[in-house]
Motif scaffolding. Structure first.
Motif, PDB file in Angstrom:
ATOM      1  N   HIS A  50      21.544  32.790  15.396  1.00 11.50           N
ATOM      2  CA  HIS A  50      21.040  33.496  16.582  1.00 11.50           C
ATOM      3  C   HIS A  50      19.764  34.269  16.250  1.00 11.50           C
ATOM      4  N   VAL A  64      25.602  34.405  13.215  1.00 11.68           N
ATOM      5  CA  VAL A  64      24.678  35.514  13.481  1.00 11.68           C
ATOM      6  C   VAL A  64      23.270  35.160  13.018  1.00 11.68           C
ATOM      7  N   TYR A  65      23.163  34.543  11.835  1.00 11.21           N
ATOM      8  CA  TYR A  65      21.835  34.188  11.349  1.00 11.21           C
ATOM      9  C   TYR A  65      21.178  33.127  12.229  1.00 11.21           C
TER      10      TYR A  65
END
Length: 129
Positions: free
Chosen positions: A60, A57-58
């Protein structure tokens, strides 16, 4: 006189209210399923799966913020070049500074976490005493 009237109305319903409350609490305790950090089909435990999700997620977020920072920097520079007066030019430079600071903070969080994570290695396990 009011208290007698209150207890006179409540007391006939009090045993039913008590039994209902105790039944609900007992059912909550009986139906609660404990969650254990077991391995999944790929052999990863809960902590490594969570770590993989957070990193993904980070990555992205950092990629999107970099692309948007580049795009908005180009828009701010074009705004500086096409501005008709000094006030609009100063506003565009202020926005450019804000974009760079926000980008540095977003990517700095990732660098901070990458530095701190190895310092806490092994603290997410429980050892029986």
């Amino acid at each position: 006189m009011k208290t007698n009237h209150f207890w006179g109305r409540l007391c006939p319903r009090l045993p039913r209210l008590y039994i209902g409350t105790m039944t609900a609490l007992t059912m909550c305790a009986v139906l609660a399923v404990p969650a254990f950090a077991a391995t999944n089909a790929s052999g990863n435990d809960m902590w490594s799966v969570a770590q993989n999700i957070i990193v993904d997620v980070y990555n992205h977020i950092a990629g999107i913020s970099t692309a948007l920072a580049g795009l908005m920097s180009a828009v701010a520079v074009i705004g500086v070049k096409l501005s008709g007066n000094q006030h609009k030019s100063d506003q565009a430079w202020d926005w450019l500074k804000r974009i760079w600071v926000a980008w540095a903070i977003i990517n700095g969080i990732g660098a901070f976490i990458a530095y701190i994570t190895p310092q806490f290695a092994g603290f997410n396990t429980l050892t029986p005493s």
